[in-house]
Design a protein around this motif. Sequence first.
Motif, PDB file in Angstrom:
ATOM      1  N   ASP A 183       0.828  -1.335  -0.224  1.00  0.00           N
ATOM      2  CA  ASP A 183      -0.014   0.003  -0.111  1.00  0.00           C
ATOM      3  C   ASP A 183       0.757   1.229   0.044  1.00  0.00           C
ATOM      4  OD1 ASP A 183      -2.223   1.732  -0.039  1.00  0.00           O
ATOM      5  OD2 ASP A 183      -3.191   0.818   1.651  1.00  0.00           O
ATOM      6  N   TRP A 184       1.699   1.730  -1.065  1.00  0.00           N
ATOM      7  CA  TRP A 184       2.155   2.749  -1.366  1.00  0.00           C
ATOM      8  C   TRP A 184       1.346   4.110  -1.284  1.00  0.00           C
ATOM      9  CZ3 TRP A 184       6.352   5.553  -0.641  1.00  0.00           C
ATOM     10  CH2 TRP A 184       6.603   6.563  -1.639  1.00  0.00           C
ATOM     11  N   SER A 185       0.067   3.925  -1.623  1.00  0.00           N
ATOM     12  CA  SER A 185      -0.674   4.949  -2.006  1.00  0.00           C
ATOM     13  C   SER A 185      -1.180   5.642  -0.579  1.00  0.00           C
ATOM     14  CB  SER A 185      -2.161   4.325  -2.425  1.00  0.00           C
ATOM     15  OG  SER A 185      -3.078   5.601  -2.725  1.00  0.00           O
ATOM     16  N   VAL A 186      -1.501   4.649   0.528  1.00  0.00           N
ATOM     17  CA  VAL A 186      -1.835   5.298   1.883  1.00  0.00           C
ATOM     18  C   VAL A 186      -0.631   5.846   2.396  1.00  0.00           C
ATOM     19  CG1 VAL A 186      -1.291   3.304   3.321  1.00  0.00           C
ATOM     20  CG2 VAL A 186      -3.078   4.680   3.816  1.00  0.00           C
ATOM     21  N   VAL A 187       0.763   5.550   2.263  1.00  0.00           N
ATOM     22  CA  VAL A 187       1.873   6.160   2.818  1.00  0.00           C
ATOM     23  C   VAL A 187       2.166   7.803   2.106  1.00  0.00           C
ATOM     24  CG1 VAL A 187       4.344   6.192   2.993  1.00  0.00           C
ATOM     25  CG2 VAL A 187       3.095   4.148   3.391  1.00  0.00           C
ATOM     26  N   VAL A 188       2.015   7.740   0.676  1.00  0.00           N
ATOM     27  CA  VAL A 188       2.034   9.003   0.145  1.00  0.00           C
ATOM     28  C   VAL A 188       0.981  10.021   0.646  1.00  0.00           C
ATOM     29  CG1 VAL A 188       2.264   9.945  -2.203  1.00  0.00           C
ATOM     30  CG2 VAL A 188       3.270   7.736  -1.798  1.00  0.00           C
ATOM     31  N   ALA A 189      -0.143   9.510   0.781  1.00  0.00           N
ATOM     32  CA  ALA A 189      -1.420  10.392   0.861  1.00  0.00           C
ATOM     33  C   ALA A 189      -1.228  11.113   2.175  1.00  0.00           C
ATOM     34  CB  ALA A 189      -2.674   9.656   1.107  1.00  0.00           C
ATOM     35  N   ALA A 190      -0.469  10.704   3.020  1.00  0.00           N
ATOM     36  CA  ALA A 190      -0.178  11.573   4.361  1.00  0.00           C
ATOM     37  C   ALA A 190       0.765  12.695   4.156  1.00  0.00           C
ATOM     38  CB  ALA A 190       0.337  10.773   5.458  1.00  0.00           C
ATOM     39  N   GLU A 191       1.940  12.818   3.221  1.00  0.00           N
ATOM     40  CA  GLU A 191       2.616  13.808   2.926  1.00  0.00           C
ATOM     41  C   GLU A 191       3.096  13.653   1.657  1.00  0.00           C
ATOM     42  OE1 GLU A 191       5.177  15.190   6.433  1.00  0.00           O
ATOM     43  OE2 GLU A 191       5.150  12.804   6.684  1.00  0.00           O
ATOM     44  N   PRO A 192       2.302  13.776   0.647  1.00  0.00           N
ATOM     45  CA  PRO A 192       2.981  13.905  -0.692  1.00  0.00           C
ATOM     46  C   PRO A 192       4.237  14.473  -1.261  1.00  0.00           C
ATOM     47  CG  PRO A 192       0.463  14.143  -0.683  1.00  0.00           C
ATOM     48  CD  PRO A 192       0.896  14.184   0.521  1.00  0.00           C
ATOM     49  N   ARG A 193       4.259  15.574  -0.981  1.00  0.00           N
ATOM     50  CA  ARG A 193       5.391  16.607  -1.480  1.00  0.00           C
ATOM     51  C   ARG A 193       6.532  16.257  -0.530  1.00  0.00           C
ATOM     52  NH1 ARG A 193       4.014  20.937  -4.545  1.00  0.00           N
ATOM     53  NH2 ARG A 193       1.643  20.777  -5.246  1.00  0.00           N
ATOM     54  N   ARG A 194       6.624  15.407   0.676  1.00  0.00           N
ATOM     55  CA  ARG A 194       7.706  14.859   1.239  1.00  0.00           C
ATOM     56  C   ARG A 194       8.334  13.762   0.516  1.00  0.00           C
ATOM     57  NH1 ARG A 194       7.936  11.376   7.011  1.00  0.00           N
ATOM     58  NH2 ARG A 194      10.168  11.012   6.833  1.00  0.00           N
ATOM     59  N   TYR A 195       7.415  12.967  -0.269  1.00  0.00           N
ATOM     60  CA  TYR A 195       7.938  11.615  -0.815  1.00  0.00           C
ATOM     61  C   TYR A 195       8.129  11.662  -2.326  1.00  0.00           C
ATOM     62  CZ  TYR A 195       6.722   9.497   3.693  1.00  0.00           C
ATOM     63  OH  TYR A 195       6.576   9.009   5.071  1.00  0.00           O
ATOM     64  N   LEU A 196       7.361  12.851  -3.101  1.00  0.00           N
ATOM     65  CA  LEU A 196       7.443  12.876  -4.364  1.00  0.00           C
ATOM     66  C   LEU A 196       7.655  14.137  -5.058  1.00  0.00           C
ATOM     67  CD1 LEU A 196       3.825  11.398  -5.058  1.00  0.00           C
ATOM     68  CD2 LEU A 196       6.023  10.144  -5.149  1.00  0.00           C
ATOM     69  N   ARG A 197       8.549  14.035  -6.176  1.00  0.00           N
ATOM     70  CA  ARG A 197       9.039  15.494  -6.590  1.00  0.00           C
ATOM     71  C   ARG A 197       7.997  16.128  -7.586  1.00  0.00           C
ATOM     72  NH1 ARG A 197      10.965  14.093 -11.705  1.00  0.00           N
ATOM     73  NH2 ARG A 197      11.827  11.947 -11.967  1.00  0.00           N
ATOM     74  N   ASP A 198       7.160  15.415  -8.079  1.00  0.00           N
ATOM     75  CA  ASP A 198       5.993  15.839  -9.121  1.00  0.00           C
ATOM     76  C   ASP A 198       4.767  15.125  -9.006  1.00  0.00           C
ATOM     77  OD1 ASP A 198       6.627  13.262  -9.712  1.00  0.00           O
ATOM     78  OD2 ASP A 198       7.566  13.611 -11.894  1.00  0.00           O
ATOM     79  N   ALA A 205      13.424  10.752   0.089  1.00  0.00           N
ATOM     80  CA  ALA A 205      12.511  10.172   1.235  1.00  0.00           C
ATOM     81  C   ALA A 205      11.706   9.155   0.583  1.00  0.00           C
ATOM     82  CB  ALA A 205      12.038  11.156   1.965  1.00  0.00           C
ATOM     83  N   GLY A 206      11.035   9.336  -0.359  1.00  0.00           N
ATOM     84  CA  GLY A 206      10.054   8.413  -1.051  1.00  0.00           C
ATOM     85  C   GLY A 206      10.705   7.244  -1.693  1.00  0.00           C
ATOM     86  N   ARG A 207      11.815   7.297  -2.170  1.00  0.00           N
ATOM     87  CA  ARG A 207      12.580   6.111  -2.456  1.00  0.00           C
ATOM     88  C   ARG A 207      12.944   5.212  -1.237  1.00  0.00           C
ATOM     89  NH1 ARG A 207      16.670   8.137  -5.384  1.00  0.00           N
ATOM     90  NH2 ARG A 207      15.419   8.140  -7.281  1.00  0.00           N
ATOM     91  N   GLU A 208      13.171   5.755  -0.115  1.00  0.00           N
ATOM     92  CA  GLU A 208      13.615   5.033   1.067  1.00  0.00           C
ATOM     93  C   GLU A 208      12.311   4.453   1.486  1.00  0.00           C
ATOM     94  OE1 GLU A 208      16.208   3.594   3.786  1.00  0.00           O
ATOM     95  OE2 GLU A 208      16.558   4.934   2.178  1.00  0.00           O
ATOM     96  N   ALA A 209      11.074   5.237   1.624  1.00  0.00           N
ATOM     97  CA  ALA A 209       9.833   4.689   2.060  1.00  0.00           C
ATOM     98  C   ALA A 209       9.239   3.646   1.202  1.00  0.00           C
ATOM     99  CB  ALA A 209       8.867   5.874   2.426  1.00  0.00           C
ATOM    100  N   ARG A 210       9.382   3.641   0.085  1.00  0.00           N
ATOM    101  CA  ARG A 210       8.771   2.841  -0.739  1.00  0.00           C
ATOM    102  C   ARG A 210       9.412   1.636  -0.888  1.00  0.00           C
ATOM    103  NH1 ARG A 210       8.330   1.528  -6.639  1.00  0.00           N
ATOM    104  NH2 ARG A 210       6.362   1.475  -7.621  1.00  0.00           N
ATOM    105  N   ASN A 211      11.136   1.608  -1.119  1.00  0.00           N
ATOM    106  CA  ASN A 211      11.642   0.469  -1.163  1.00  0.00           C
ATOM    107  C   ASN A 211      11.597  -0.193   0.213  1.00  0.00           C
ATOM    108  OD1 ASN A 211      12.598   0.700  -3.621  1.00  0.00           O
ATOM    109  ND2 ASN A 211      14.466   1.782  -3.043  1.00  0.00           N
TER     110      ASN A 211
END
Length: 220
Positions: A183-198, A205-211
């Motif tokens: 469930d990558w979606s639920v993680v990103v939903a909390a702080e999208p701009r922390r994890y994603l550049r676009d 931080a997103g690479r670390e979390a997703r991996n």
Amino acid sequence: MPRRRTILAVAAAAVLTTAGALGTPAPTHAAWQENVRTVSADRTWQVARGHGVWMYGDSITAADAPQLAGSLHSRGLTLAWDATPGIPTEPAVDRLLERLHDSRPPARLVMALGTNDGDARLVAAQVERVMHAVPPTTRVWWVNTWKQRWLVTGGDSDRRAADLVNAALAQADRRHGNLAVVDWSVVVAAEPRRYLRDGVHTLPAGREARNGLILRAVTG
């Protein structure tokens, strides 16, 4: 083997690439065939079949897989991956089935696809192709999607499409005992701009979390 419906929360592989260029942001469907395809060497696939993980994905996997390969290597596991920026799910599944035609199935399979699909029904059909191609002894993890591009127009339609894809994946999870959604979606939903550049592709931080999600899923 106990089932995990939803998983919350690379250096080793020899890699071959074909000509092209990584797209930023994710390229359109029509352009994906011109982009870099990153494919692990045949020997890596053979080793990973029994002592590691096979992984199919798009631009996110192309960028993130080397780090994941290192993390798996430190645990005695090999990652073999096949990733092309912009690739929809169907041609990626075609590639998996081509490899399965010449190889026994892996013990662990990660599918990180769906971001480049506009029709959740097509994604659902591809999930069924995968699950019918592998035996019950193959554990399959499917990383769900987050897409809301804030650098281009269409962010709202992105989210609607991603939500439908994720709903289709959740339904498939309930049908197949050897399939689990990461469930990558639920993680990103909390702080999208922390994890994603676009709105799609990972920052460090997103690479670390997703991996980390994937690593915990396949080694748990």
